[in-house]
Scaffold this motif. Structure first.
Motif, PDB file in Angstrom:
ATOM      1  N   ALA A 115      -2.204  10.610   1.499  1.00  0.00           N
ATOM      2  CA  ALA A 115      -3.211   9.703   1.002  1.00  0.00           C
ATOM      3  C   ALA A 115      -4.515   9.321   1.999  1.00  0.00           C
ATOM      4  CB  ALA A 115      -2.463   8.373   0.669  1.00  0.00           C
ATOM      5  N   PRO A 116      -5.478   8.661   1.608  1.00  0.00           N
ATOM      6  CA  PRO A 116      -6.322   8.425   2.393  1.00  0.00           C
ATOM      7  C   PRO A 116      -5.915   7.226   3.568  1.00  0.00           C
ATOM      8  CG  PRO A 116      -7.318   8.248   0.302  1.00  0.00           C
ATOM      9  CD  PRO A 116      -5.695   8.609   0.089  1.00  0.00           C
ATOM     10  N   VAL A 117      -6.506   7.486   4.829  1.00  0.00           N
ATOM     11  CA  VAL A 117      -5.899   6.788   5.771  1.00  0.00           C
ATOM     12  C   VAL A 117      -5.862   5.121   5.514  1.00  0.00           C
ATOM     13  CG1 VAL A 117      -6.469   5.939   8.203  1.00  0.00           C
ATOM     14  CG2 VAL A 117      -7.378   8.077   7.640  1.00  0.00           C
ATOM     15  N   LEU A 118      -6.414   4.443   4.640  1.00  0.00           N
ATOM     16  CA  LEU A 118      -6.350   3.078   4.398  1.00  0.00           C
ATOM     17  C   LEU A 118      -5.514   2.828   3.061  1.00  0.00           C
ATOM     18  CD1 LEU A 118     -10.027   1.898   5.266  1.00  0.00           C
ATOM     19  CD2 LEU A 118      -8.150   1.761   6.789  1.00  0.00           C
ATOM     20  N   ALA A 119      -5.286   3.909   2.540  1.00  0.00           N
ATOM     21  CA  ALA A 119      -4.614   3.858   1.263  1.00  0.00           C
ATOM     22  C   ALA A 119      -3.150   2.767   1.471  1.00  0.00           C
ATOM     23  CB  ALA A 119      -4.296   5.011   0.726  1.00  0.00           C
ATOM     24  N   PRO A 120      -2.506   2.929   2.524  1.00  0.00           N
ATOM     25  CA  PRO A 120      -1.207   2.044   2.676  1.00  0.00           C
ATOM     26  C   PRO A 120      -1.467   0.617   2.535  1.00  0.00           C
ATOM     27  CG  PRO A 120      -1.101   4.068   4.280  1.00  0.00           C
ATOM     28  CD  PRO A 120      -2.580   3.976   3.727  1.00  0.00           C
ATOM     29  N   PHE A 121      -2.655   0.204   2.775  1.00  0.00           N
ATOM     30  CA  PHE A 121      -2.767  -1.126   2.911  1.00  0.00           C
ATOM     31  C   PHE A 121      -3.532  -1.686   1.485  1.00  0.00           C
ATOM     32  CE2 PHE A 121      -2.695   0.438   7.117  1.00  0.00           C
ATOM     33  CZ  PHE A 121      -1.862  -0.388   7.601  1.00  0.00           C
ATOM     34  N   GLU A 122      -3.675  -0.757   0.541  1.00  0.00           N
ATOM     35  CA  GLU A 122      -4.547  -1.114  -0.686  1.00  0.00           C
ATOM     36  C   GLU A 122      -3.521  -1.259  -1.757  1.00  0.00           C
ATOM     37  OE1 GLU A 122      -8.570   1.101   0.358  1.00  0.00           O
ATOM     38  OE2 GLU A 122      -7.153   2.170  -0.453  1.00  0.00           O
ATOM     39  N   HIS A 123      -2.594  -2.129  -1.658  1.00  0.00           N
ATOM     40  CA  HIS A 123      -1.679  -2.298  -2.688  1.00  0.00           C
ATOM     41  C   HIS A 123      -1.503  -3.745  -3.327  1.00  0.00           C
ATOM     42  CE1 HIS A 123      -0.484   1.859  -2.325  1.00  0.00           C
ATOM     43  NE2 HIS A 123      -0.289   1.706  -1.188  1.00  0.00           N
ATOM     44  N   TRP A 124      -1.150  -4.078  -4.384  1.00  0.00           N
ATOM     45  CA  TRP A 124      -0.842  -5.345  -4.969  1.00  0.00           C
ATOM     46  C   TRP A 124      -1.759  -6.364  -4.642  1.00  0.00           C
ATOM     47  CZ3 TRP A 124       2.947  -4.496  -8.343  1.00  0.00           C
ATOM     48  CH2 TRP A 124       4.046  -3.533  -8.255  1.00  0.00           C
ATOM     49  N   ASP A 125      -1.341  -7.503  -4.284  1.00  0.00           N
ATOM     50  CA  ASP A 125      -2.336  -8.636  -4.098  1.00  0.00           C
ATOM     51  C   ASP A 125      -3.654  -8.337  -3.452  1.00  0.00           C
ATOM     52  OD1 ASP A 125      -0.330 -10.137  -5.258  1.00  0.00           O
ATOM     53  OD2 ASP A 125       0.353 -11.444  -3.613  1.00  0.00           O
ATOM     54  N   TRP A 126      -3.590  -7.325  -2.456  1.00  0.00           N
ATOM     55  CA  TRP A 126      -4.961  -7.017  -2.047  1.00  0.00           C
ATOM     56  C   TRP A 126      -6.215  -6.810  -3.335  1.00  0.00           C
ATOM     57  CZ3 TRP A 126      -8.677  -7.047   1.246  1.00  0.00           C
ATOM     58  CH2 TRP A 126      -9.582  -6.068   1.191  1.00  0.00           C
ATOM     59  N   GLY A 127      -5.596  -6.276  -4.256  1.00  0.00           N
ATOM     60  CA  GLY A 127      -6.666  -6.078  -5.333  1.00  0.00           C
ATOM     61  C   GLY A 127      -7.080  -7.226  -5.834  1.00  0.00           C
ATOM     62  N   HIS A 128      -6.323  -8.403  -6.008  1.00  0.00           N
ATOM     63  CA  HIS A 128      -6.941  -9.678  -6.689  1.00  0.00           C
ATOM     64  C   HIS A 128      -7.805 -10.134  -5.267  1.00  0.00           C
ATOM     65  CE1 HIS A 128      -4.000  -9.600  -9.735  1.00  0.00           C
ATOM     66  NE2 HIS A 128      -3.177  -9.523  -9.103  1.00  0.00           N
ATOM     67  N   PHE A 129      -7.553 -10.194  -4.242  1.00  0.00           N
ATOM     68  CA  PHE A 129      -8.427 -10.552  -3.293  1.00  0.00           C
ATOM     69  C   PHE A 129      -9.937  -9.788  -3.125  1.00  0.00           C
ATOM     70  CE2 PHE A 129      -4.065 -12.002  -1.229  1.00  0.00           C
ATOM     71  CZ  PHE A 129      -4.529 -13.393  -1.537  1.00  0.00           C
ATOM     72  N   LEU A 130      -9.639  -8.680  -3.414  1.00  0.00           N
ATOM     73  CA  LEU A 130     -10.921  -7.688  -3.386  1.00  0.00           C
ATOM     74  C   LEU A 130     -11.764  -8.062  -4.626  1.00  0.00           C
ATOM     75  CD1 LEU A 130     -12.494  -5.418  -2.319  1.00  0.00           C
ATOM     76  CD2 LEU A 130     -10.954  -3.887  -3.572  1.00  0.00           C
TER      77      LEU A 130
END
Length: 417
Positions: free
Chosen positions: A73-88
């Motif tokens: 997966a892309p380098v930053l993909a491990p941190f792009e889950h769940w609540d991060w999507g709402h904040f984004l």
């Protein structure tokens, strides 16, 4: 003639009949913003960040979304889950893009982190990098502030380093590194508490107001500050410790007035929601729709969570998280009992309100993750470990596998509380 030392160069000899003038008192040098103990905590913080990124690298290769993937997966993909999507989504598009909501219940999240994220995005075009940078800086501030709070309990004992260590390697510590709100909340709440302990009420209130913009827990912090202020009214403080406050002319009534500030951000957010939806409690109703946070009696919430955790109604991954929430609730109640017995009323109020909010919904949700915000837990463990050396070893042996497993769980896109 009596012997006398010659006058020092550049000074005239002093006559016997001349008045004696006191030597000029030089102002002490300003205290450094970062003490050696703070630097040790920051080095510890940096090392734990290296550990988090090492785990993220391994998770990309060992736990891909597809079992037969040939490319990680892309380098930053491990941190792009769940609540991060709402904040984004909030930071990028606002709460009501196009004039109406998109049905993703984003109103449940307070605007503090999205506002900071949007500001940082002006300089850092990549949203995920901006979010990670916010958490990186905020986590460092939180670690130093927690260490200073712990040092107030046992000055010079090293309790501060231990408190920071216990937080940074705790089972849910991965959320301090992701683009979540915990790190930013702690970066405001812990300095607010530290300022209040030093009776700097204006600074404490302003920081607590910032914490309220990030999470509803800021109101629980505000209640704890009020209790702490009331306890200072009945505590006799030595006169020698009050010159600064008297010089500033700060009265008790003015100090009390500042404690209103932490509630204002929440009121402004409720007013904003009322203007857009006609419902000032839209954030609460969004939580009910999205996360089943309907009010239920505490024993009913416990029973439902136990059912989901052990009666095979959920997939094993979700069941394990319900088990973790049950364990966290028990831990929180035990901690609350200790605080009450020791008459630590301000901390007890903060924790009691937190447990009530988390323990009166349809089921427990994110209770384990909430332990990151229980600073009395980390301070208490640190003090205990100073007095009992074996506590540190036992703690690290217990939490090291849990922290690793939960980090991999989150970074591989599975539900991690």
């Amino acid at each position: 003639m009596p012997l006398s030392a010659p006058p020092s160069p550049g000074h005239a000899p002093v006559r016997a009949d001349s008045p004696v003038r006191p030597a000029p008192v030089e102002a002490p040098p300003p205290a450094p913003r970062l003490r050696p103990a703070d630097r040790e905590v920051l080095w510890l913080y940096l090392l734990t960040r290296v550990a988090v990124w090492t785990t993220a690298y391994c998770a990309r290769w060992l736990f891909p979304a597809s079992g037969d993937a040939r490319v990680p997966a892309p380098v930053l993909a491990p941190f792009e889950h769940w609540d991060w999507g709402h904040f984004l989504n909030i930071a990028r598009d606002g709460y009501f893009p196009g004039g109406t909501g998109e049905g993703d219940n984003r109103e449940a999240f307070f605007p503090g982190l999205p506002l900071v994220l949007r500001a940082v995005h002006v300089l850092i075009p990549h949203w995920t990098v901006a979010g990670l940078l916010v958490s990186l800086v905020a986590g460092a501030v939180a670690a130093v502030a927690l260490a200073r709070i712990a040092e107030l309990q046992l000055p010079g004992s090293g309790a501060g380093r231990r408190a920071a260590l216990f937080l940074l390697v705790s089972p849910c510590a991965v959320f301090l590194a992701a683009g979540y709100s915990e790190a930013l909340f702690l970066a405001l709440a812990l300095p607010a508490w530290l300022a209040a302990r030093r009776q700097r009420w204006l600074l404490a209130s302003v920081l607590a107001a910032g914490a309220t913009t990030v999470r509803i827990s800021g109101l629980f912090l505000a209640a704890a500050l009020v209790v702490l202020f009331l306890t200072t009214l009945t505590t006799k403080t030595p006169r020698t410790t009050l010159p600064t406050r008297r010089d500033e002319g700060t009265s008790r009534k003015r100090d009390a007035a500042w404690l209103v500030l932490p509630g204002l951000p929440a009121l402004l957010y409720f007013w904003y929601l009322y203007g857009r939806t006609g419902d000032p409690m839209a954030w609460k109703h969004a939580q009910e729709r999205g996360w089943y946070r309907h009010f239920r009696a505490p024993w009913e919430a416990w029973s439902q969570t136990w059912h989901e955790a052990f009666d095979r109604t959920q997939a094993t991954g979700y069941a394990a998280q319900f088990q973790a929430d049950l364990l966290a609730m028990v831990l929180g109640l035990l901690l609350l009992g200790v605080l009450v017995v020791r008459r630590r009323w301000p901390e007890a109020v903060y924790l009691a309100l937190t447990l009530w909010a988390l323990g009166t919904s349809y089921w427990y949700m994110s209770v384990a993750r909430s332990t990151l915000l229980w600073w009395p837990l980390w301070v208490g463990l640190a003090v205990w470990s100073v007095r009992r050396r074996w506590v540190t070893i036992v703690y690290l042996c217990l939490v090291a596998p849990l922290s690793t497993v939960l980090a991999v769980t989150f970074m591989s896109g599975r539900w991690a509380g």
